[in-house]
Write a protein that holds these residues in place. Structure first.
Motif, mmCIF file in Angstrom:
data_model
loop_
_atom_site.group_PDB
_atom_site.id
_atom_site.type_symbol
_atom_site.label_atom_id
_atom_site.label_comp_id
_atom_site.label_asym_id
_atom_site.label_seq_id
_atom_site.Cartn_x
_atom_site.Cartn_y
_atom_site.Cartn_z
ATOM 1 N N VAL A 273 0.862 -7.117 5.031
ATOM 2 C CA VAL A 273 1.820 -7.019 4.144
ATOM 3 C C VAL A 273 3.219 -6.168 4.566
ATOM 4 C CG1 VAL A 273 2.584 -6.144 1.661
ATOM 5 C CG2 VAL A 273 0.230 -6.322 2.344
ATOM 6 N N PHE A 276 4.801 -9.412 6.780
ATOM 7 C CA PHE A 276 5.632 -10.137 5.929
ATOM 8 C C PHE A 276 6.620 -9.785 5.410
ATOM 9 C CE2 PHE A 276 6.173 -12.506 1.896
ATOM 10 C CZ PHE A 276 6.557 -13.881 2.448
ATOM 11 N N ALA A 277 6.580 -8.429 5.059
ATOM 12 C CA ALA A 277 8.157 -7.784 4.507
ATOM 13 C C ALA A 277 9.009 -7.634 5.648
ATOM 14 C CB ALA A 277 7.637 -6.552 3.839
ATOM 15 N N SER A 283 11.810 -7.002 -0.302
ATOM 16 C CA SER A 283 10.721 -6.461 -1.259
ATOM 17 C C SER A 283 10.094 -7.351 -2.146
ATOM 18 C CB SER A 283 11.192 -5.052 -1.887
ATOM 19 O OG SER A 283 11.849 -4.314 -0.811
ATOM 20 N N THR A 286 7.217 -9.594 -1.309
ATOM 21 C CA THR A 286 5.809 -9.121 -1.152
ATOM 22 C C THR A 286 5.262 -8.695 -2.373
ATOM 23 O OG1 THR A 286 6.559 -7.076 -0.846
ATOM 24 C CG2 THR A 286 6.837 -8.190 1.040
ATOM 25 N N ASN A 290 1.216 -7.773 -1.876
ATOM 26 C CA ASN A 290 1.007 -6.282 -2.165
ATOM 27 C C ASN A 290 -0.192 -6.045 -3.015
ATOM 28 O OD1 ASN A 290 1.572 -3.689 -1.713
ATOM 29 N ND2 ASN A 290 3.483 -3.490 -1.838
#
Length: 440
Positions: A273, A276-277, A283, A286, A290
């Motif tokens: 995660v 990827f962020a 934000s 995700t 998340n």
């Protein structure tokens, strides 16, 4: 499932994005230093193919933001059911976010004063942007800021992407659904199914993530190379050190003390995660990954995560606050503006307030930074100076932002008895998550 298949599934999304990230950086650097400028490099490749694909990917993510956040919070608030429990979870979440943000700014100011990033910097070596092109945040009183949370027109707020208003209205709808229960079962089912649609849409958008990440990073490094970092290396170092302190000290201590879980197991399962962020610098993008990671890999009840994660993506911006704290010290030293205890307290309060309602999209922290600068009389030219390298730091602070959301979720869920510790401690739990997302 064989051991080989399990390993392959563990490598799914993380490996592909990591490879794309690395190739993008290498490609951008090679283009910047070895490809001669001209139509092919500048117009066709950098501002053509890379720009269109990269920004197209970001726009796909932005397209999902409002309906995804709205449906997630409605479903999360309604699923908790008991209004008293919802109020307890909401208060704990809000207090956690506000306290960690204030702590993050304090860490940033401390690191900034230790490193002194603005001293000894040759301003002539820094290519500054025209400050007139930077949108500035208008000064708003605390009272008006609080009132602006309540939307005059929920539809207009959604159309304008005013996320605090969207969240307020979504919470209102979710609470009413929880109160009315079976009488509004059809409406509840509609939001639940629409939320499933948004999750599936996000999974489909994820198929182009590697291409988007590659193009975003290729264009960034093709434009700036490494030269932009050299004159401002102390500023960059200050931000990175403060981010590392927040990530590896503050969050891990909070996990261990308040949730009584292993920070190491959390980091191992959450790295995909964060990656990827970091790649997308947003934000909001995700949110689905998340929530799924917390539920399937760490055993967090989805009723809690579907409420706290979308909320955190809007109001919990610890990484952004850290950038603002270091930027204040950097600019004050650069322009010789003295800062005293009153100014530091003002920065902490203003930056905490500014981080609430900051949209979870790339580089928006630069806009809210002007609000912080205005509060203590710093020249906005300081913002223009750091615009050139903000993209890289934006990626780092976004990874910290979403980690703070996850840590808060685990802490609150653990205190509410909504964490399956067996799943959290099981290293193989949810190991097929990434492969499923890539194949969906």
């Amino acid at each position: 499932m064989t051991e080989t298949e399990t390993k392959k599934r563990k490598l799914g999304l993380t490996s592909v994005i990591l490879i794309s990230l690395g190739l993008g950086i290498v490609c951008g650097v090679l283009i910047h230093y070895f490809m001669p400028g001209g139509f092919v490099r500048d117009a066709l490749l950098v501002d053509g193919v890379f720009y269109v694909i990269g920004q197209g990917f970001i726009r796909l993510l932005q397209m999902l933001v409002v309906p995804l956040v709205f449906c997630s919070i409605v479903c999360g608030a309604a699923a908790i059911g008991d209004v008293k429990t919802l109020g307890t979870v909401g208060v704990k979440t809000l207090l956690f976010y506000l306290c960690t943000t204030a702590l993050a700014i304090s860490i940033a100011l401390t690191v900034g004063n230790i490193i002194n990033p603005g001293r000894g910097v040759d301003m002539s070596s820094i290519a500054s942007s025209d400050p007139s092109t930077l949108a500035t945040a208008s000064e708003t009183s605390i009272a008006e800021t609080l009132l602006n949370i309540i939307p005059k027109n929920p539809i207009g707020a959604a159309a304008n992407g005013d996320m605090l208003c969207v969240i307020f209205f979504a919470l209102f709808v979710g609470i009413i659904l929880a109160i009315l229960g079976r009488r509004v079962e059809t409406v509840h089912k509609f939001f639940t199914q629409f939320n499933d649609i948004m999750m599936q849409m996000t999974s489909m958008v994820m198929h182009v993530a590697p291409f988007g990440v590659f193009c975003l990073l290729s264009r960034t490094f093709a434009n700036i190379g490494f030269s932009a970092f050299l004159p401002m290396v102390k500023y960059v170092l200050g931000v990175l050190i403060a981010l590392a302190c927040q990530l590896f000290l503050t969050y891990m201590i909070l996990l261990f003390v308040l949730a009584r879980v292993s920070p190491f197991k959390f980091m191992k399962k959450f790295v995909a995660v964060m990656l990827f962020a970091f790649s997308t610098a947003t934000s909001n993008a995700t949110i689905p990954l998340n929530i799924e990671t917390l539920e399937k890999r760490m055993g967090v009840d989805r009723r809690i995560s579907s409420f706290t994660i979308p909320l955190g993506a809007t109001i919990n911006m610890d990484g952004t606050a850290i950038m603002q704290g270091v930027a204040v010290i950097f600019t004050a030293q650069l322009f010789g503006v003295p800062l005293g205890p009153v100014e530091y307290v003002t920065v902490i309060a203003t930056a905490t307030l500014a981080s609430i309602g900051t949209a979870g999209v790339p580089s928006v922290g630069l806009i809210t930074l002007s609000m912080v600068f205005n509060s203590i009389g710093l020249p906005l030219e300081g913002i223009a100076l750091i615009m050139g390298i903000d993209r890289i730091l934006d990626m780092c602070r976004t990874a910290v932002n979403i980690t703070g959301d996850a840590v808060c979720t685990i802490v609150v869920a653990k205190q509410e008895g909504c964490v399956d510790l067996g799943k959290f401690n099981d290293p193989s739990a949810g190991s097929d998550l990434e492969e499923v997302r890539m194949a969906s």
